[in-house]
Design an enzyme around this catalytic site. Structure first.
Site, PDB file in Angstrom:
ATOM      1  N   HIS A 129       2.366   2.020  -3.309  1.00 16.81           N
ATOM      2  CA  HIS A 129       0.883   3.252  -4.374  1.00 16.81           C
ATOM      3  C   HIS A 129       0.942   4.494  -3.399  1.00 16.81           C
ATOM      4  O   HIS A 129       0.638   4.979  -4.497  1.00 16.81           O
ATOM      5  CB  HIS A 129      -0.903   2.488  -3.934  1.00 16.81           C
ATOM      6  CG  HIS A 129      -1.074   1.367  -4.438  1.00 16.81           C
ATOM      7  ND1 HIS A 129      -0.556   1.107  -5.334  1.00 16.81           N
ATOM      8  CD2 HIS A 129      -1.786   0.043  -3.942  1.00 16.81           C
ATOM      9  CE1 HIS A 129      -1.212  -0.522  -5.390  1.00 16.81           C
ATOM     10  NE2 HIS A 129      -1.886  -1.004  -5.163  1.00 16.81           N
TER      11      HIS A 129
ATOM     12  N   THR B 153       9.686  -4.018 -14.970  1.00 20.83           N
ATOM     13  CA  THR B 153       8.606  -4.392 -14.884  1.00 20.83           C
ATOM     14  C   THR B 153       8.986  -5.582 -15.812  1.00 20.83           C
ATOM     15  O   THR B 153       7.122  -5.074 -16.440  1.00 20.83           O
ATOM     16  CB  THR B 153       7.804  -4.573 -14.048  1.00 20.83           C
ATOM     17  OG1 THR B 153       7.281  -3.344 -14.455  1.00 20.83           O
ATOM     18  CG2 THR B 153       8.437  -3.900 -12.108  1.00 20.83           C
TER      19      THR B 153
ATOM     20  N   GLU C  96       1.331  -1.013   0.173  1.00 22.11           N
ATOM     21  CA  GLU C  96      -0.108   0.259  -0.247  1.00 22.11           C
ATOM     22  C   GLU C  96       1.195   1.334  -0.416  1.00 22.11           C
ATOM     23  O   GLU C  96       0.896   2.305  -0.621  1.00 22.11           O
ATOM     24  CB  GLU C  96      -1.063   0.017   1.509  1.00 22.11           C
ATOM     25  CG  GLU C  96      -1.992  -0.680   1.096  1.00 22.11           C
ATOM     26  CD  GLU C  96      -3.124  -1.369  -0.501  1.00 22.11           C
ATOM     27  OE1 GLU C  96      -2.972  -0.211  -0.873  1.00 22.11           O
ATOM     28  OE2 GLU C  96      -3.377  -2.064  -0.140  1.00 22.11           O
TER      29      GLU C  96
HETATM   30 ZN   LIG Z   1      -2.805  -2.678  -4.677  1.00 21.71          ZN
END
Ligand SMILES: [Zn+2]
Length: 686
Positions: free
Chosen positions: A224, A250, A221
């Site tokens: 983010h 990625t 989180e």
């Molecule tokens: Zn997520």
């Protein structure tokens, strides 16, 4: 097939800021996909992406490593939202979570975070000093039922407790999050009141109540929060750099991975064609699989810190929050008295629920509520009734074994006269084409999809009200039609009293349903009670379809809600709430409240001053309408929303007030006459 398609569709729409799902309790087959966080509508994300991408490009082109590799420390405050159960986790469990964050973001050798990635150079520190400069352990504990958390209530959580987000990362620990969600976060550029992350207590850290977890929900989180998308956002996409997760190193991933299968390679459009990076913190693999932030992700994190979150890691703030290495921690922090209520403005006879948020483990509380009932309390979270008009101060003395502290909030509680609502009958059939109907309002907190007028379908032509959940991706967002204040006591007390309306609804997927909730408030709109809740089969009136639902005449249903228990209320507010889950269109029509009218009033029905303001909202003039036969002069004053006197009209028999020159917004109109006093909320809007 349809379901699979929609699942993909949702993930694509849901771009990010998902809420990580519960990897412990549910099998992948039944898991909800990452829920889209209403804090981050697509337009916000696009705006944020433009700025972050520009900053990343600058980092790469400058190719300078002089300052960019300095360690950056983020001061953290942890708000433990609990209701007295095991979700009131220990300081030791919180400290373990901070350690895990530092292991993961720092790729500390010998820890599970030491994978094949990079050290992001970001570190975390439980704040030692609060925003007012007082000693703290960086933990705020609040006892409230909101620990059973629904993302739609996140604003309440943050209104209860929030530290300046330019100086602290706000992390909230709760008992549960609806739909088995493990956590969610805001994205950079979210408004301050939505900033921070929420994580379930049994996923927070890897000890205590989270002994079965690895503490990586918070790592994910915060990824983010620092500007990272999921590795699977955008699916395989067109380009490994400029779409998907906007990170080149990625590999593209078509769907979230739930198992640690190192050989899975879900996209073949990257060169060289690399397997999915299941160890990346931004996939959905189990905690013990994850160990990687890549250099490209580090560049995005650095860019976020350089463009959006620029003040939180500055040396000055690190010192001010007690997070520098030279900080001398006292053995014990003195107790700090603090409290809050979510409803400081109430109607006469309203109830106020006070929440203690004193710092440093208070063990007893002494409250003083002049003007309230009770006038004093020793409960931690008392509920107080106010049955006198005015503004009232509140005092809390919080005490622990070492010392005590006092907080006095002057004029904190404002008690206003309820006023008298619009008389019955009430009806809204939308057929005059005015929307919202006169006196009603719509509430559209995300400024996105909202209730609107519809002419393609109606129970009584030409119009109905409609909300288009089919295109609404802000799952969990509530949108409301709020009726004007109504005087239900204007119905005949001997007759029945009902709210009647017609609705139509279909789903877009048998697994998802939007929700219709009808609520009533009898305390000026402070607290609401559900009087009708419909979702799923109870809400459906038409066939599931992925095209816009337009009901036929046969696809309307009638709802009748008995309001008899409210028949003496003079000032109630009723609202129709749509909670979206990305289903299909919901329609309302022919809303009606009619209880048989009072035709013969012999006595005043109440002791309050019998008048009302019209119109409300008003532009430059408003009329003070007294009940027939009231011939006394009235003394009128107008205050702003903070209680500051703006106009004193003196005693007058004239019933029209000139509002010219007053700013738009909420005004409080106070009226006295013959020993009576009343306060009204007036919206000025020209
Ligand atoms: Zn997520």
């Amino acid at each position: 097939m349809l379901h699979t398609f929609l699942f993909r569709e949702r993930l694509l729409l849901a771009l990010l800021i998902c809420m990580q799902i519960d990897l412990l309790a549910q099998s992948p087959a039944t898991e909800q996909p990452c829920l889209f966080d209403a804090l981050n509508p697509p337009a916000t994300l696009r705006a944020a992406e433009t700025r972050i991408s520009a900053a990343v490009a600058q980092i790469k082109s400058s190719n300078s490593t002089e300052n960019s590799d300095d360690i950056r420390v983020i001061p953290v405050v942890v708000h433990v939202i609990h209701n007295g159960g095991s979700e009131n986790i220990t300081k030791a469990q919180i400290e373990r979570q901070i350690e895990i964050l530092n292991e993961d973001f720092g790729k500390i050798p010998g820890t599970p975070g030491d994978g094949a990635g990079v050290d992001t150079r970001v570190r975390f520190c439980l704040a030692k000093t609060d925003p007012q400069g007082r000693c703290t352990d960086g933990i705020v504990r609040l006892k409230t039922p909101l620990t059973t958390h629904q993302p739609v209530d996140r604003a309440s959580l943050k209104n209860l407790s929030f530290w300046d987000n330019t100086r602290y990362l706000n992390m909230y620990v709760v008992k549960t999050i609806s739909n088995g969600v493990g956590g969610y976060s805001s994205f950079p550029y979210a408004p301050p009141e939505e900033d921070g992350l929420v994580v379930r207590h049994n996923l927070f850290g890897d000890s205590g109540t989270a002994a079965a977890a690895g503490g990586r929900t918070a790592t994910h989180e915060i990824g983010h929060w620092l500007g990272l998308y999921h590795t699977f956002n955008g699916g395989c996409g067109q380009d490994t750099c400029s779409d998907g997760d906007y990170v080149c190193d990625t590999p593209p991933v078509v769907n979230p991975n739930f198992t640690c299968n190192l050989n899975v390679n879900s996209c073949g459009n990257d060169t060289p064609d690399l397997p999915d990076q299941v160890r990346n913190y931004m996939d959905y693999t189990p905690d013990d699989c994850k160990s990687v932030f890549t250099q490209g992700q580090k560049d995005r994190i650095t860019a976020t810190l350089d463009t959006v979150r620029t003040s939180i890691w500055t040396p000055g703030n690190v010192v001010a929050t007690g997070c520098d290495s030279t900080y001398m921690e006292p053995s014990v922090c003195p107790v700090v008295a603090d409290f809050v209520t979510l409803t400081p403005q109430v109607c006469l006879e309203g109830m106020v629920y006070f929440v203690d948020r004193s710092l440093n483990l208070a063990t007893s509380w002494q409250w003083f509520f002049p003007g309230g009932m009770p006038a004093t309390s020793t409960l931690q979270n008392p509920t107080v009734a106010y049955d006198t008009l005015g503004t009232f101060s509140v005092t809390l003395i919080a005490t622990n074994a070492n010392d005590s502290d006092t907080l006095f909030l002057e004029n904190y509680i404002q008690v206003t006269e309820p006023g008298i609502g619009q008389p019955l009958p009430f009806s809204a059939n939308f057929d005059d084409g005015i929307f919202p109907p006169t006196g009603a309002e719509i509430y559209n907190p995300d400024l996105g999809i909202h209730w609107e007028l519809d002419s393609l379908a109606s129970h009584s032509p030409p119009y109905a009200a409609r909300i288009d959940n089919l295109v609404n991706v802000n799952y969990g967002t509530r949108d409301e039609i709020v009726l004007p204040f109504l005087n239900l006591s204007s119905s005949n007390p001997d007759s029945s009293l009902s709210l009647i309306f017609w609705w139509a609804y279909a789903r877009s997927d048998p697994n998802y349903s939007d929700e219709l909730i009808v609520q009533i408030s009898k305390d000026c709109g402070v607290n609401y009670t559900n009087i009708l809740t419909k979702s799923g089969n109870a809400l459906v009136t038409g066939p599931t379809q992925t095209t816009p639902f337009i009901p036929t005449a046969a696809q309307w249903r009638k709802a009748t809600v008995n309001l008899f228990q409210y028949r003496t209320e003079e000032y109630v507010k009723i609202r129709f709430v749509n909670v979206t889950d990305g289903g299909n269109r919901l329609y309302l029509d022919d809303i009606q409240i009619d209880g048989g009218l009072v035709t013969d009033i012999k006595e005043p029905m109440h002791s309050r001053l019998p008048l009302r303001l019209f119109p409300n909202p008003a532009s430059n003039y408003v009329q003070v309408l007294t009940r027939d036969g009231w011939n006394e002069p009235v003394h009128v004053c107008i205050f702003d929303g903070l209680g500051r006197l703006l106009r004193d009209y003196g005693f007058t028999l004239a019933n029209t007030l000139d509002l010219t020159g007053l700013a738009n917004g909420l005004l409080i109109v106070k009226v006295e006459s013959s020993g009576y006093a009343a306060g009204f909320r007036l919206i000025k809007n020209d």
